[in-house]
Design an enzyme around this catalytic site. Structure first.
Site, PDB file in Angstrom:
ATOM      1  N   GLN A 112       0.840  -1.209   0.000  1.00 57.20           N
ATOM      2  CA  GLN A 112       0.000   0.000   0.000  1.00 57.20           C
ATOM      3  C   GLN A 112       0.874   1.258   0.000  1.00 57.20           C
ATOM      4  OE1 GLN A 112      -3.082  -0.244   3.009  1.00 57.20           O
ATOM      5  NE2 GLN A 112      -4.065  -1.973   1.987  1.00 57.20           N
ATOM      6  N   GLY A 130      -5.312   0.982  11.303  1.00 52.62           N
ATOM      7  CA  GLY A 130      -5.156  -0.460  11.519  1.00 52.62           C
ATOM      8  C   GLY A 130      -3.930  -0.762  12.369  1.00 52.62           C
ATOM      9  N   ASN A 131      -4.105  -1.613  13.338  1.00 51.95           N
ATOM     10  CA  ASN A 131      -3.029  -1.909  14.299  1.00 51.95           C
ATOM     11  C   ASN A 131      -2.086  -3.014  13.841  1.00 51.95           C
ATOM     12  OD1 ASN A 131      -3.477  -0.083  16.433  1.00 51.95           O
ATOM     13  ND2 ASN A 131      -5.410  -1.140  16.827  1.00 51.95           N
ATOM     14  N   ASP A 159      -7.170   7.829  21.800  1.00 49.39           N
ATOM     15  CA  ASP A 159      -6.611   7.855  23.159  1.00 49.39           C
ATOM     16  C   ASP A 159      -6.711   9.269  23.736  1.00 49.39           C
ATOM     17  OD1 ASP A 159      -5.681   5.122  22.706  1.00 49.39           O
ATOM     18  OD2 ASP A 159      -4.259   6.059  21.349  1.00 49.39           O
ATOM     19  N   HIS A 187       0.431   3.729  20.126  1.00 53.72           N
ATOM     20  CA  HIS A 187      -0.990   3.416  20.332  1.00 53.72           C
ATOM     21  C   HIS A 187      -1.069   1.962  20.790  1.00 53.72           C
ATOM     22  CE1 HIS A 187      -5.254   2.965  19.899  1.00 53.72           C
ATOM     23  NE2 HIS A 187      -5.064   1.946  19.100  1.00 53.72           N
TER      24      HIS A 187
HETATM   25  P1  NDP Z   1     -12.280  -3.003  12.225  1.00 48.51           P
HETATM   26  O1  NDP Z   1     -12.837  -2.134  11.167  1.00 48.51           O
HETATM   27  O2  NDP Z   1     -13.018  -3.138  13.491  1.00 48.51           O
HETATM   28  O3  NDP Z   1     -10.784  -2.581  12.594  1.00 48.51           O
HETATM   29  C1  NDP Z   1      -9.826  -2.329  11.585  1.00 48.51           C
HETATM   30  C2  NDP Z   1      -8.490  -2.062  12.189  1.00 48.51           C
HETATM   31  O4  NDP Z   1      -8.549  -0.913  13.012  1.00 48.51           O
HETATM   32  C3  NDP Z   1      -7.950  -3.166  13.072  1.00 48.51           C
HETATM   33  O5  NDP Z   1      -6.567  -3.333  12.750  1.00 48.51           O
HETATM   34  C4  NDP Z   1      -8.100  -2.628  14.453  1.00 48.51           C
HETATM   35  O6  NDP Z   1      -7.053  -3.075  15.291  1.00 48.51           O
HETATM   36  C5  NDP Z   1      -7.898  -1.165  14.227  1.00 48.51           C
HETATM   37  N1  NDP Z   1      -8.362  -0.302  15.310  1.00 48.51           N
HETATM   38  C6  NDP Z   1      -7.745   0.823  15.729  1.00 48.51           C
HETATM   39  N2  NDP Z   1      -8.393   1.401  16.728  1.00 48.51           N
HETATM   40  C7  NDP Z   1      -9.453   0.641  16.985  1.00 48.51           C
HETATM   41  C8  NDP Z   1     -10.500   0.723  17.929  1.00 48.51           C
HETATM   42  N3  NDP Z   1     -10.603   1.678  18.825  1.00 48.51           N
HETATM   43  N4  NDP Z   1     -11.460  -0.223  17.897  1.00 48.51           N
HETATM   44  C9  NDP Z   1     -11.396  -1.211  17.009  1.00 48.51           C
HETATM   45  N5  NDP Z   1     -10.427  -1.355  16.107  1.00 48.51           N
HETATM   46  C10 NDP Z   1      -9.445  -0.441  16.088  1.00 48.51           C
HETATM   47  O7  NDP Z   1     -11.997  -4.449  11.637  1.00 48.51           O
HETATM   48  P2  NDP Z   1     -12.931  -5.381  10.737  1.00 48.51           P
HETATM   49  O8  NDP Z   1     -12.329  -6.739  10.876  1.00 48.51           O
HETATM   50  O9  NDP Z   1     -14.362  -5.144  10.976  1.00 48.51           O
HETATM   51  O10 NDP Z   1     -12.656  -4.846   9.288  1.00 48.51           O
HETATM   52  C11 NDP Z   1     -11.421  -4.904   8.672  1.00 48.51           C
HETATM   53  C12 NDP Z   1     -11.653  -4.871   7.193  1.00 48.51           C
HETATM   54  O11 NDP Z   1     -10.391  -4.738   6.586  1.00 48.51           O
HETATM   55  C13 NDP Z   1     -12.303  -6.138   6.642  1.00 48.51           C
HETATM   56  O12 NDP Z   1     -13.385  -5.752   5.844  1.00 48.51           O
HETATM   57  C14 NDP Z   1     -11.190  -6.785   5.820  1.00 48.51           C
HETATM   58  O13 NDP Z   1     -11.692  -7.409   4.675  1.00 48.51           O
HETATM   59  C15 NDP Z   1     -10.362  -5.597   5.471  1.00 48.51           C
HETATM   60  N6  NDP Z   1      -8.980  -5.819   5.201  1.00 48.51           N
HETATM   61  C16 NDP Z   1      -8.481  -5.158   4.131  1.00 48.51           C
HETATM   62  C17 NDP Z   1      -7.189  -5.265   3.779  1.00 48.51           C
HETATM   63  C18 NDP Z   1      -6.724  -4.514   2.592  1.00 48.51           C
HETATM   64  O14 NDP Z   1      -7.336  -3.530   2.220  1.00 48.51           O
HETATM   65  N7  NDP Z   1      -5.640  -4.916   1.979  1.00 48.51           N
HETATM   66  C19 NDP Z   1      -6.265  -6.110   4.541  1.00 48.51           C
HETATM   67  C20 NDP Z   1      -6.856  -6.728   5.685  1.00 48.51           C
HETATM   68  C21 NDP Z   1      -8.177  -6.575   6.001  1.00 48.51           C
HETATM   69  P3  NDP Z   1      -7.293  -4.226  16.400  1.00 48.51           P
HETATM   70  O15 NDP Z   1      -7.831  -5.403  15.657  1.00 48.51           O
HETATM   71  O16 NDP Z   1      -5.934  -4.454  16.960  1.00 48.51           O
HETATM   72  O17 NDP Z   1      -8.261  -3.652  17.382  1.00 48.51           O
END
Ligand code: NDP
Length: 328
Positions: A112, A130-131, A159, A187
């Protein structure tokens, strides 16, 4: 009429994406007079859900929304992007080692970063949500040598907002009375919310609270572990407040901090406050005209120093780990 600003969102079909896209399209990211064009990047399995979200966006008839493109091709998604919100990431699953997590995310953020390097607009601004956000931002930045490093940022605004809210609850102040709060470091659970320079209605916050035990044993852990507390209570993660913080982060970056206040952003260190140059760490920053500056000259006491150092140590370890994996 103004040319729309191209906003790319990755992981657009996820929980945060769902809470984020409608607010971007309604004008809350950039301003109520700025038209936007959305590019949604998803993995192939996420494309159908992203199409569904796009149908709902259509159904809102947002006056500012000038287009939606959905793709699983990063080069297309970042083509002409002015703002990129990197939300999709590989979450840590049971039994996963940190090295596995970092390398899985390297496989996402390195390509990316390259796609941003090769295809984004010259004024691109990147926020990584994303974390592990700070280190994912570092990986993307390293893969984009032609983009100024300072355009890659990581989100610590959630935070920051959590800390303001906790401090307001403790003191009975309004959130709008609280200024100059700082999140330092990563974070992660090691982050350090600093109230020693914060003000509550113009008075020093630490002196107003005057309770170091509350600070050490209640305030700091409550802010750092708030995400887990929300999962425990809701049975789902804090997606809406994360999306809100992403909106705040970009809005402040583009539109500026109010006079007399600052915000917290994860940004490449220039060596300020003893944070090693290059790592992406949270600092107090002011913003103006789409640029940010680290607030200089703050006196860091021993309580703060130890906590900033601990979080920065974790960041340098993450950097060393991704360097060993060949991701930098
Ligand atoms: P979320 O939308 O809930 O979270 C996405 C990311 O944000 C995670 O890494 C999460 O970290 C992070 N995050 C940061 N702050 C927060 C917070 N306060 N609360 C929750 N999450 C936080 O994840 P989903 O699984 O619902 O959705 C992810 C999407 O990404 C999916 O649709 C998947 O298909 C897509 N995806 C796309 C990729 C790409 O574009 N190449 C690669 C991988 C996935 P943490 O999990 O540590 O909380």
């Amino acid at each position: 009429t103004r040319t729309p600003v191209n906003v790319t969102v990755t992981g657009a079909a996820g929980q945060i994406g769902y809470a984020l896209l409608f607010r971007i399209a309604s004008g809350q990211l950039l301003g109520a007079d700025v038209p936007v064009s959305l590019r949604l990047l998803e993995i192939p399995q996420g494309l159908k859900a992203a199409e569904g979200t796009a149908m709902e966006l259509d159904d809102c008839a947002f006056p500012l929304l000038r287009g939606i493109e959905i793709t699983d091709d990063a080069n297309a998604a970042f083509s002409g992007a002015n703002v990129a919100l990197l939300v999709g990431a590989r979450p840590r699953t049971k039994g996963m080692e940190r090295g596995d997590l970092l390398s899985a995310n390297g496989g996402i953020f390195k390509p990316q970063g390259k796609a941003i390097n090769d295809h984004a607009a010259d004024d691109i601004k990147v926020l990584v949500v994303g974390n592990p956000a700070n280190t994912n931002a570092l990986i993307a930045q390293a893969a984009a040598p032609d983009v100024p490093a300072e355009r890659f940022t990581a989100m610590t605004r959630l935070d920051h907002n959590r800390a303001i809210s906790q401090l307001a609850a403790k003191t009975g102040a309004a959130v709008t009375d609280i200024k100059r709060l700082t999140i330092w470091g990563n974070h992660s659970a090691t982050q350090y919310p600093d109230i020693f320079h914060a003000e509550i209605a113009g008075k020093n916050a630490a002196e107003t609270v005057n309770d170091e035990q509350w600070l050490a044993d209640t305030f700091i852990p409550t802010v750092a572990k708030r995400g887990a507390a929300i999962i425990e209570a809701r049975g789902a993660s804090s997606a809406a407040s994360a999306a809100n913080a992403a909106i705040d982060h970009v809005h402040t970056w583009v539109n500026g901090t109010p006079a007399g206040d600052w915000t917290s952003m994860g940004i490449p260190s220039d060596g300020s406050y003893g944070v090693p140059e290059g790592i992406i760490s949270s600092f107090p920053v002011t913003t103006k005209d789409g640029r940010y500056e680290i607030v200089q000259g703050l006196d860091i006491n021993d309580f703060s120093r130890a906590r900033i150092d601990a979080s920065v140590k974790e960041l340098t370890e993450e950097r060393d780990a991704v360097r060993e994996l060949g991701l930098l």
